[in-house]
Enzyme design. Structure first.
Site, PDB file in Angstrom:
ATOM      1  N   ARG A 103     -36.587 -50.308  18.800  1.00  8.28           N
ATOM      2  CA  ARG A 103     -37.494 -50.700  19.892  1.00  8.28           C
ATOM      3  C   ARG A 103     -38.684 -49.765  20.020  1.00  8.28           C
ATOM      4  O   ARG A 103     -39.558 -49.983  20.841  1.00  8.28           O
ATOM      5  CB  ARG A 103     -36.702 -50.763  21.211  1.00  8.28           C
ATOM      6  CG  ARG A 103     -35.725 -51.936  21.235  1.00  8.28           C
ATOM      7  CD  ARG A 103     -34.749 -51.832  22.386  1.00  8.28           C
ATOM      8  NE  ARG A 103     -33.830 -50.721  22.167  1.00  8.28           N
ATOM      9  CZ  ARG A 103     -32.883 -50.351  23.022  1.00  8.28           C
ATOM     10  NH1 ARG A 103     -32.749 -51.004  24.155  1.00  8.28           N
ATOM     11  NH2 ARG A 103     -32.079 -49.346  22.742  1.00  8.28           N
ATOM     12  N   HIS A 137     -34.987 -55.490  15.932  1.00  5.49           N
ATOM     13  CA  HIS A 137     -35.790 -55.831  17.115  1.00  5.49           C
ATOM     14  C   HIS A 137     -37.191 -56.321  16.743  1.00  5.49           C
ATOM     15  O   HIS A 137     -37.671 -57.307  17.296  1.00  5.49           O
ATOM     16  CB  HIS A 137     -35.873 -54.609  18.030  1.00  5.49           C
ATOM     17  CG  HIS A 137     -36.617 -54.882  19.288  1.00  5.49           C
ATOM     18  ND1 HIS A 137     -36.121 -55.703  20.279  1.00  5.49           N
ATOM     19  CD2 HIS A 137     -37.849 -54.487  19.703  1.00  5.49           C
ATOM     20  CE1 HIS A 137     -36.998 -55.789  21.259  1.00  5.49           C
ATOM     21  NE2 HIS A 137     -38.062 -55.057  20.934  1.00  5.49           N
ATOM     22  N   LYS A 201     -39.893 -61.366  32.217  1.00  4.43           N
ATOM     23  CA  LYS A 201     -39.416 -59.993  32.467  1.00  4.43           C
ATOM     24  C   LYS A 201     -40.562 -59.002  32.324  1.00  4.43           C
ATOM     25  O   LYS A 201     -41.364 -59.113  31.415  1.00  4.43           O
ATOM     26  CB  LYS A 201     -38.309 -59.643  31.464  1.00  4.43           C
ATOM     27  CG  LYS A 201     -37.832 -58.200  31.545  1.00  4.43           C
ATOM     28  CD  LYS A 201     -36.666 -57.928  30.598  1.00  4.43           C
ATOM     29  CE  LYS A 201     -37.066 -57.043  29.450  1.00  4.43           C
ATOM     30  NZ  LYS A 201     -35.966 -56.684  28.557  1.00  4.43           N
ATOM     31  N   ASP A 227     -29.913 -62.318  23.477  1.00  9.59           N
ATOM     32  CA  ASP A 227     -30.853 -61.215  23.274  1.00  9.59           C
ATOM     33  C   ASP A 227     -30.451 -60.497  21.984  1.00  9.59           C
ATOM     34  O   ASP A 227     -29.351 -60.711  21.477  1.00  9.59           O
ATOM     35  CB  ASP A 227     -30.784 -60.255  24.470  1.00  9.59           C
ATOM     36  CG  ASP A 227     -32.112 -59.556  24.725  1.00  9.59           C
ATOM     37  OD1 ASP A 227     -32.991 -59.599  23.848  1.00  9.59           O
ATOM     38  OD2 ASP A 227     -32.267 -58.950  25.805  1.00  9.59           O
ATOM     39  N   SER A 231     -28.256 -52.985  26.009  1.00  8.06           N
ATOM     40  CA  SER A 231     -28.112 -51.527  26.050  1.00  8.06           C
ATOM     41  C   SER A 231     -27.417 -51.149  27.363  1.00  8.06           C
ATOM     42  O   SER A 231     -26.192 -51.053  27.423  1.00  8.06           O
ATOM     43  CB  SER A 231     -29.489 -50.895  25.904  1.00  8.06           C
ATOM     44  OG  SER A 231     -29.388 -49.511  25.941  1.00  8.06           O
ATOM     45  N   THR A 232     -28.169 -51.002  28.433  1.00 11.51           N
ATOM     46  CA  THR A 232     -27.551 -50.675  29.734  1.00 11.51           C
ATOM     47  C   THR A 232     -27.128 -51.928  30.486  1.00 11.51           C
ATOM     48  O   THR A 232     -26.556 -51.840  31.565  1.00 11.51           O
ATOM     49  CB  THR A 232     -28.548 -49.913  30.627  1.00 11.51           C
ATOM     50  OG1 THR A 232     -29.654 -50.794  30.910  1.00 11.51           O
ATOM     51  CG2 THR A 232     -29.062 -48.659  29.946  1.00 11.51           C
ATOM     52  N   GLY A 233     -27.471 -53.084  29.959  1.00  8.74           N
ATOM     53  CA  GLY A 233     -27.080 -54.344  30.584  1.00  8.74           C
ATOM     54  C   GLY A 233     -28.003 -54.804  31.704  1.00  8.74           C
ATOM     55  O   GLY A 233     -27.782 -55.865  32.291  1.00  8.74           O
TER      56      GLY A 233
HETATM   57  C1  R5P Z   1     -35.776 -55.303  24.694  1.00  8.86           C
HETATM   58  O1  R5P Z   1     -36.857 -55.790  24.423  1.00  8.86           O
HETATM   59  C2  R5P Z   1     -34.509 -55.779  24.063  1.00  8.86           C
HETATM   60  O2  R5P Z   1     -34.665 -56.995  23.417  1.00  8.86           O
HETATM   61  C3  R5P Z   1     -33.386 -55.874  25.089  1.00  8.86           C
HETATM   62  O3  R5P Z   1     -33.731 -56.852  26.044  1.00  8.86           O
HETATM   63  C4  R5P Z   1     -33.188 -54.549  25.784  1.00  8.86           C
HETATM   64  O4  R5P Z   1     -33.046 -53.540  24.840  1.00  8.86           O
HETATM   65  C5  R5P Z   1     -31.971 -54.572  26.663  1.00  8.86           C
HETATM   66  O5  R5P Z   1     -31.851 -53.332  27.293  1.00  8.86           O
HETATM   67  P1  R5P Z   1     -30.989 -53.182  28.601  1.00  8.86           P
HETATM   68  O6  R5P Z   1     -29.634 -53.738  28.308  1.00  8.86           O
HETATM   69  O7  R5P Z   1     -30.942 -51.698  28.860  1.00  8.86           O
HETATM   70  O8  R5P Z   1     -31.686 -53.907  29.695  1.00  8.86           O
END
Ligand code: R5P
Length: 300
Positions: A103, A137, A201, A227, A231-233
Site C-alpha cells: 500500500r 494492492h 470511503k 477487499d 488489516s485493522t478491520g
Molecule cells: C486499502 O486501500 C486496502 O485496500 C484496504 O481497504 C485496507 O488496507 C484495509 O485496512 P483496514 O482493515 O485497517 O481498514
C-alpha cells in the site's frame, strides 16, 4: 529439470500444499532472530549439491505473524534468494502470496518513499527468473521489470467458497471506489448479472481515520464485501455497518489477505458479519480458502 520448493517461515501451510499440488520435493528452513535483532535463516539441507542445477521455488508471504514482522519476513526472503543463487540454482521462482508494503505505492504526503516499488526493484535486480504475487494492492508497480512477474487472481476460489455457504440474492459491495473494478470482476464469479455497488470511503492521510458513506439498495440481500486486505478491520467493519443499515441480510467479509490485526475480528463480527473469509496467504483462522491449486496451476 528437477524442482524443489522451499517452504518459507511465513508460508508453512501454503508452501507444503503447493508442493503437494505439484508433486515435488520440499524443504523447510531454520530461522531465528539474533539478540541484536538481526535475522538469520538457513535452508534446511545438509548438502548444497541438492540445490545446484535445480529449479527452486521459494514460497514466503511477507505479512506480519506471531513469529516475525514484515521486515523480518522480507529479509528472510532476500536471504533465501541469495542463498539459492549462491548454491547455483538453475532457475529461481519466487512466490510472495502476501506482499507487505504494497500500500506504499504512491506519494500521499511530501517526503514519503514509494517503498512498494522499491521492493519490486530490489527483487527484480536479484536475478530471479519468475515472481508471483497474489492480488497485490497496486498491480501497476509490477510493470517495467526484467523478471517475469505475475499477479495471481484469487477471486474464483474465494467465490466458490462463498457459494458453498449457500449465499443467495447476492450483491457484491466494494468498501471504496478504488475496489470497484476488482469487485466487478469478483461478482462475475457469482453469475452474469450479480449487482455490484460501493461505498464512498475517505481516509485521512495523517491520522489514518476512515469515514464512509452511502445508502445502497441491499434489502434482504446477501452481501459479499470484498477487499484485497483486511488489516485493522476498520474499513470492513464500517462497510458492514452501512450494509446492515441498508437492509442487508447475511454479510460475508471477504479479503484475499485477512491480516486481522488488533481488534479486527471483534470489529468485523460485532458490526454484523456472518463470516470472515480469507486465504492461506496468511496463516490464521480466517484462511478458509487455499491458494495452493490456483498457484500450482500458474506454475504448471
Ligand atoms: C486499502 O486501500 C486496502 O485496500 C484496504 O481497504 C485496507 O488496507 C484495509 O485496512 P483496514 O482493515 O485497517 O481498514
Amino acid at each position: 529439470m528437477d524442482k524443489i520448493l522451499i517452504v518459507g517461515p511465513a508460508s508453512q501451510i501454503l508452501g507444503i500444499r503447493i508442493a503437494h499440488e505439484l508433486s515435488i520435493k520440499y524443504v523447510n528452513t531454520e530461522f531465528k532472530t539474533f539478540p541484536d535483532g538481526e535475522n538469520y535463516i538457513r535452508i534446511n539441507i545438509e548438502d548444497e549439491a541438492l540445490i545446484a542445477g535445480k529449479e527452486i521455488i521459494i514460497v514466503q508471504s511477507t505479512g506480519p505473524s506471531s513469529s516475525g514482522n514484515q521486515n523480518a519476513r522480507l529479509f528472510e526472503l532476500l536471504m533465501m534468494i541469495d542463498a539459492v543463487k549462491r548454491m547455483s540454482a538453475k532457475k529461481i521462482v519466487v512466490i510472495i502470496p502476501y506482499f507487505a508494503y504494497g500500500r506504499q505505492d504512491k506519494i500521499f504526503r511530501p517526503g514519503e518513499s514509494q517503498f512498494a516499488n522499491l521492493i519490486i526493484r530490489i527483487l527484480d535486480s536479484m536475478g530471479i527468473d519468475e515472481l508471483y504475487v497474489v492480488d497485490i494492492h497496486a498491480p501497476e508497480i509490477l510493470e517495467d521489470t526484467f523478471s517475469k512477474i505475475t499477479n495471481i487472481d484469487s477471486m474464483e476460489v474465494l467465490a466458490d467458497y462463498v457459494k458453498s455457504l449457500g449465499a443467495k440474492d447476492i450483491v457484491v459491495v466494494a468498501p471504496d471506489k478504488g475496489a470497484l473494478e476488482r469487485s466487478k470482476a469478483f461478482a462475475k464469479h457469482f453469475g452474469e448479472n450479480v449487482p455490484v455497488d460501493y461505498f464512498e470511503k475517505k481516509r485521512d492521510v495523517k491520522t489514518g481515520e476512515i469515514t464512509m458513506s452511502g445508502k445502497l439498495s441491499l434489502k434482504d440481500k446477501d452481501i459479499v464485501i470484498s477487499d484485497d486486505i483486511i488489516s485493522t478491520g476498520g474499513t470492513m467493519a464500517t462497510a458492514i455497518k452501512l450494509s446492515k443499515q441498508s437492509g442487508a441480510s447475511r454479510v460475508y467479509a471477504v479479503a484475499t489477505h485477512a491480516l486481522l490485526l488488533q481488534n479486527a475480528k471483534y470489529r468485523i463480527l460485532s458490526a454484523g458479519a456472518d463470516e470472515i473469509i480469507g486465504t492461506d496467504s496468511i496463516d490464521n483462522e480466517a484462511a478458509k480458502v487455499s491458494l495452493a491449486k490456483t498457484i500450482a496451476n500458474y506454475l504448471k
